[in-house]
Structure formats: C-alpha cells, structure tokens
Design an enzyme around this catalytic site. Structure first.
Site, mmCIF file in Angstrom:
data_model
loop_
_atom_site.group_PDB
_atom_site.id
_atom_site.type_symbol
_atom_site.label_atom_id
_atom_site.label_comp_id
_atom_site.label_asym_id
_atom_site.label_seq_id
_atom_site.Cartn_x
_atom_site.Cartn_y
_atom_site.Cartn_z
ATOM 1 N N TYR A 440 0.819 -1.226 0.000
ATOM 2 C CA TYR A 440 0.000 0.000 0.000
ATOM 3 C C TYR A 440 0.850 1.272 0.000
ATOM 4 O O TYR A 440 2.072 1.196 0.061
ATOM 5 C CB TYR A 440 -1.062 0.001 1.099
ATOM 6 C CG TYR A 440 -0.677 -0.181 2.547
ATOM 7 C CD1 TYR A 440 0.590 0.075 3.032
ATOM 8 C CD2 TYR A 440 -1.649 -0.596 3.458
ATOM 9 C CE1 TYR A 440 0.894 -0.070 4.370
ATOM 10 C CE2 TYR A 440 -1.353 -0.751 4.802
ATOM 11 C CZ TYR A 440 -0.076 -0.482 5.248
ATOM 12 O OH TYR A 440 0.223 -0.623 6.568
ATOM 13 N N GLU A 441 0.154 2.408 -0.120
ATOM 14 C CA GLU A 441 0.832 3.716 -0.300
ATOM 15 C C GLU A 441 1.666 3.727 -1.573
ATOM 16 O O GLU A 441 2.733 4.338 -1.619
ATOM 17 C CB GLU A 441 1.752 4.017 0.885
ATOM 18 C CG GLU A 441 1.106 4.665 2.054
ATOM 19 C CD GLU A 441 0.056 5.665 1.693
ATOM 20 O OE1 GLU A 441 0.281 6.473 0.765
ATOM 21 O OE2 GLU A 441 -1.003 5.641 2.318
ATOM 22 N N GLY A 442 1.184 3.046 -2.604
ATOM 23 C CA GLY A 442 1.961 2.889 -3.833
ATOM 24 C C GLY A 442 2.853 1.678 -3.658
ATOM 25 O O GLY A 442 3.706 1.654 -2.763
#
Ligand SMILES: Cc1cc2nc3c(=O)[nH]c(=O)nc-3n(C[C@H](O)[C@H](O)[C@H](O)COP(=O)(O)OP(=O)(O)OC[C@H]3O[C@@H](n4cnc5c(N)ncnc54)[C@H](O)[C@@H]3O)c2cc1C
Length: 600
Positions: A440-442
């Site tokens: 997550y978060e890219g």
C-alpha cells in the site's frame, strides 16, 4: 510468547550523533526538545507501548475487527480502552502544531516514538497514523475554516482520519477514479461512489471519522488531471463544533486479509454524502500527495518497526534454542548441544537484520529531520536542500525499507525453524503484517518508478546531485581517518556504482523508457544501500569518537563498529551486482509474448 523492549539506547545514540538534535536547537520546536524531554518521550512512550499496546498485538490479530449489520465496526477487545489511554496521555499530539492543540515537538521525536508503537502493535498504530496524514493534508491545503473545524479534534485524537483513493477498478492508476462530486447550492458537494481497501474506514475508537476523498467534478477531465479532494465527515460538524447529522457514508464490508487483522480495512460507500472541496478543484492529486508523502515515510517506518520486534525475538530464540555443535568445536561441552547462535548461517540472518535495522532507524530519523528542516530551516537554501533530499529519499525509505522489513521478518521466522511457522510463537504474524507495507501507499514497484522516472530528472537532477555530493564529501573526509578509511572507501565504491547506474539511465532511458522501468527496482535498492552506508559511516564515526572520549557504554559502541564493518563487507558489495542488473537492460524482460510465459 514474543517480548518487546523499545530500543531506547539506539534511538538516543542516533538522535544525538546522526541527527544531531542539539545542533538544530534554533529550529521551531527543537528548543523544547531538550535531552531530558526527549529522554522522557522515549522512556515513557516506550513503556506505554510495551505495557498497553504490545499485549493486544496477538489477541487483536486473532480476534480481528467485526462489522455489524448496521455498518458499525468494533475493534478487538482492549483496543478502545488502549486508545483512550493513548489519547489521554497525548501520545498522538507530539509533533502537531501548538495552535491546534499539539505539543509542537520536532517531527523527528514523534517519529522515534512511532517506531516503538509500530513494533508493539502495527495494526493499532495505523489508526492514529492515518489521522496524521489527514492533518497534514488539511494543514497544507484546507481553508482556515476547515482547519479550525477539523484539525483540533484530529490532533487530540477525539476524531480519526482516513484517506480514500482506491476503487475497485482503480489502484495505482488514479486517473481511473469514478467517484463523483456534484456541486450543491450551499457550496458543498454531493459525493457518490465506492472506495475499497480503506484503512480505519470505520471503527469504534473515535466519536467521528474525517474522510479525505478523491472524486471528480462534472465536466472534469476523466484522467488524473480531473481529480479533486474533498473532506467528508462521518458525522457532519455544526458551526459550534458539536456533532450533527450522520452523513451518507457507510462501511459496506471489511476485508478478510493476510495480516493487520486488528485494523479495519473497509469498503466505503458514499451515497450522496456531503463533502467540501479541499484546496482547488482538479488539484486533488497534489493535495493528496502531501498526505501520501507523509504516509509513505510512515509506511517505511512500518518496515523498520516490524523488523525490530521480529529481530529482537529471533535473537532471544537463538540464545535459548540448542541444536548441533559449533563448526569450530563444542562451545558448551557440558550441554548436549550448542545454542543456535554458534552457527554462522544463523548469525548471517541476525547480522543482516541488525545492520539493516540500525541503518534504517538512522535513515528514518534523518529523513524525519529533513522534514523538520524542509519546513523550519532558517534559509531558503537549507529548506530547498532538505526538501530535495527527502523528496528523493521518500521512495527509498518506503520501498527499500519495507522490502527489507519483510525480508528481516521472514529471516527472523527462519531462525525459529519450524516453530516460526507455528502461530503461538508469534513470528508468522510479523511476516503477515510486514507484507502489506510493500503494497500500500503505492506498491514498491511504483515507488521505484517514482524515484527513477520522477525524482531523478526533477529540476535537472538537483536532488540526486545533492545526495551524491553529500555522500562523496562525507566519505572523502572519513577516508583520512584510519579507523574509518575502509568503510569510507567501500561507501565510495558503492556510490560509484550508483552514479554509473544513474548515467546509464541518462544514456539509455530517453530512447527506450522500458530501460528505465526495467532498472528502477534494483536502482531503488542500490540507493538504499548507499543511503544506509552513509548512515553507518556517521554511526561508526560517532562510536569511535565516543569510545575515544571514554564513553560509558563500551559494549554498545563496539557493537556499532563491528556492525558497520559487517555492513561494509557483506551488504555494500551488493551494489555492484545491482548496477549490473540495471545495465542488463530490458530487452530479454520485454521480449516474450504473454502466452509464452507459462512453460507448460
Ligand atoms: C490492507 C490494505 C490497506 C489499504 N489501505 C488503503 C487506504 O487506506 N486508502 C486507499 O486509498 N487505499 C488503500 N489500499 C489500497 C492500496 O494502496 C492499493 O492496493 C495499492 O496502491 C495498489 O493498487 P492495486 O491493488 O489496485 O494494484 P494495481 O494498481 O492493480 O497493481 C498491480 C501490480 O501492477 C503493478 N503496477 C501497476 N501499475 C504500474 C505502473 N504504472 N508501473 C509499474 N508497475 C505497475 C503494481 O506494482 C502491482 O504489482 C490498501 C490496500 C490494502 C490491501
């Protein structure tokens, strides 16, 4: 049963010698972060997380969150009480601005505490973690009225925050967002759409939840250029600050997932919910990036935090468990077998972990200092350099930090042999929890592309040149010190590989962007190694100086020097292989048709 001891001594060493807290006492908030105050935060904060949050880690994982028929969500037993204690003690307010009820401490001090919280209970730490991201976005882009309405209660922890980007058809590619925002006569917007995978989307810890939501307004381009950011509270907030009507946003379900079970990952349905534009229309992505950059550093810290707790327990296990004999002859002849610690391969895993964890801790804390400098340094030039460096290093801290965090958690599990695979020992939870931080978060692949495709060329390569200069200068100075010369030379060599790889992108990336895509991931790791090498050089320098000055903690300081040597001898050589991978290019990678992939 796992145990946890906050690594206060190491944090203190890094804050003092690598970050140099005292040198920055002219920065806003640093004056009040005296050695005594910082010690109190580390000691008391460490005690709080070890005594209150850590005991809920395994039980929270086993119980998970529960969604009820009315859409409400309850967190595992004990979380609500622990959260009340967290709020009451003000642990979430450390670095928040004083004008909104925060303590105005340096970001770097709050980051040190956050690492402990993640080690103790990553799923718990995510609730206030998301709130910090929401505060950052509102402070940067919200109107004064929005800041006054939402920020004080977010800072105090009475309310929680979330970030809503992802939709079923849209993950990395935010241009695909379908959620709509229709302007209303009163200046608000009616938000309709479905968001998925929303961390802390619904729960019972706070009296209100402030959602920050990406959506498109009518007529906006159907691409990332058409995205706007909205603030959508779960309960509308009256002008006097009291809670009003329930907004039309609800949790449709919670995901059953691999780890972080105690954090509610929600499908959020917006059914004409009332929201307000944050910042300018169609500038939502830029606003969200403020939140995401803060969050990316926080996720990098998750890699470190989980690695630390897994590592601490593996060390204890390797001391206790006896199997086989040392290659050089029995260490404990009176026992039937020696402890695992005698085996070089067990030490390989533990030393890799130690060298990486302590290096990452220094990098995360130095990164946090750069955030402080970016906002508070006296001159424009200093602020600019800090912004450049942290912009460059954010994908490295996130991507390299979480890859390593997961690897360390898996190696710590490996130290336990088969017992590592058994739930009650607690190690498999760390592996499961650490895994999400790479996604997550890219995703980490996207971090690598951000580093190479965006951060390297930005402003004519100003940031990467500043980083090269910093490393080269510190290594050159250290080379003249006999005690540091070997480490400095190896760092210079690794820097040379990084510079050569950068030049290779310049020479080959223009004609064929796949060359950049193919080399981005090893490049992110190569930069991670150089960045950690710089941290080890600083730590070794400080440890030598302390030892020469008769520093009390001799064993700790000597261990620093040995670990620095390990990093130089065993980790830095990877730099050459990574460079060769990059120069291997994309041709073979891109040559096969998809139907040629499965060889059956
Ligand atoms: C537990 C959990 C919590 C989450 N919390 C939140 C949250 O709070 N808020 C929120 O908005 N979202 C959240 N997410 C969503 C998360 O951020 C996304 O899952 C993630 O960004 C990846 O998107 P995706 O799953 O659609 O994968 P995709 O975008 O479909 O990617 C699939 C694969 O393709 C690769 N890929 C895709 N595009 C590219 C490209 N251009 N270049 C190179 N590689 C590419 C990716 O690296 C990945 O390996 C959460 C997810 C989970 C599982």
């Amino acid at each position: 049963m796992p145990q946890y001891t906050p690594p206060v001594r190491d944090t203190r060493f890094i804050l003092e010698h690598v970050v140099g807290l005292e040198k920055h006492s002219n920065l806003p908030g640093f004056a009040q972060a005296s050695a005594d105050v910082v010690d109190a935060v580390l000691e008391e904060g460490g005690k709080f997380v070890a005594e209150v949050l850590f005991p809920l880690n395994q039980t929270g994982d086993a119980e998970g969150c529960t969604r009820h028929d009315d859409g409400s969500v309850t967190t595992p037993a004990g979380f609500k009480e622990a959260y009340s204690q967290f709020v009451e003690a003000g642990w979430g307010t450390l670095s928040a601005p004083e004008q909104f009820g925060g303590q105005g401490m340096p970001h770097v001090v709050a980051t040190a505490f956050q690492e402990y919280m993640i080690s103790a209970n990553m799923a718990f730490a995510m609730y206030p973690g998301l709130t910090h991201g929401a505060i950052a976005a509102l402070l940067a882009k919200g109107s004064p009225e929005q800041q006054a309405r939402y920020v004080p209660n977010l800072v105090s922890g009475r309310w929680g925050g979330t970030m809503n980007l992802t939709e079923p058809q849209c993950g990395t590619d935010l241009g695909l967002i379908r959620t709509k925002a229709e302007p209303q006569a009163d200046g608000s917007y009616s938000i309709t759409g479905t968001k998925i995978f929303i961390s802390s989307g619904e729960h019972d810890l706070t009296e209100n939840i402030i959602h920050l939501v990406l959506a498109k307004t009518p007529g906006a381009p159907d691409s990332s250029k058409g995205i706007s950011l909205f603030v959508v509270p779960k309960f509308l907030v009256n002008d006097d600050g009291s809670l009003g009507a329930r907004n039309a946003v609800s949790c449709g379900s919670i995901e059953h997932k691999m780890g972080i079970h105690a954090n509610a990952t929600c499908v959020m349905n917006y059914d004409g919910a009332t929201g307000w534009l944050v910042g300018e229309e169609m500038k939502g992505l830029a606003a969200m990036f403020i939140m995401m950059n803060a969050a990316r550093l926080g996720v990098g810290l998750q890699g470190l935090g989980v690695a630390e707790i897994a590592y601490q327990n593996a060390v204890q296990y390797a001391k206790d468990r006896r199997q086989g004999r040392a290659l050089t002859g029995a260490k404990d002849p009176e026992e039937k077998a020696d402890p695992l610690f005698v085996h070089p391969d067990v030490r390989r895993m533990l030393m890799d972990a130690k060298a990486t964890i302590e290096g990452l801790r220094a990098l995360c804390l130095w990164g946090a200092l750069l955030v402080d400098l970016e906002h508070g340094a006296e001159t424009e030039e200093e602020r600019q350099t800090a912004a450049d460096l942290i912009g460059l290093l954010t994908p490295v801290i996130k991507g390299y930090g979480t890859d390593k965090g997961y690897e360390i958690a898996t190696n710590a599990q490996q130290v336990y042999g088969g017992h590592g695979y058994i739930v009650e020992w607690g190690m498999e939870q760390y592996v499961r929890d650490a895994r999400i931080a790479m996604i997550y978060e890219g995703t980490n692949g996207v971090q690598a592309m951000d580093l190479v495709g965006r951060k390297l060329p930005q402003n004519g390569g100003r940031a990467v040149q500043a980083f090269f200069k910093l490393v080269a200068e510190e290594a050159a100075v250290a080379k003249s010190d006999e005690a540091l010369a070997d480490l400095a030379e190896k760092l210079e060599k690794a820097l040379g590989q990084l510079q050569a790889a950068t030049m290779w992108f310049v020479a080959n990336g223009m004609q064929d962007p796949n060359q950049v895509g193919a080399g981005a991931y090893p490049y992110m790791h190569l930069m991670g190694i150089v960045a950690l090498g710089l941290m080890w050089l600083r730590m070794a320098k400080a440890a030598n100086a302390e030892l020469a000055a008769g520093g009390e903690d001799k064993a700790f300081l000597e261990a620093k020097l040995v670990t620095a040597r390990y990093f130089a001898d065993r980790v830095m050589p990877e730099a050459g292989a990574l460079r060769r991978q990059i120069e291997g290019g994309s041709e073979a990678m891109m040559a096969l048709a998809p139907e040629q992939f499965v060889a059956g």
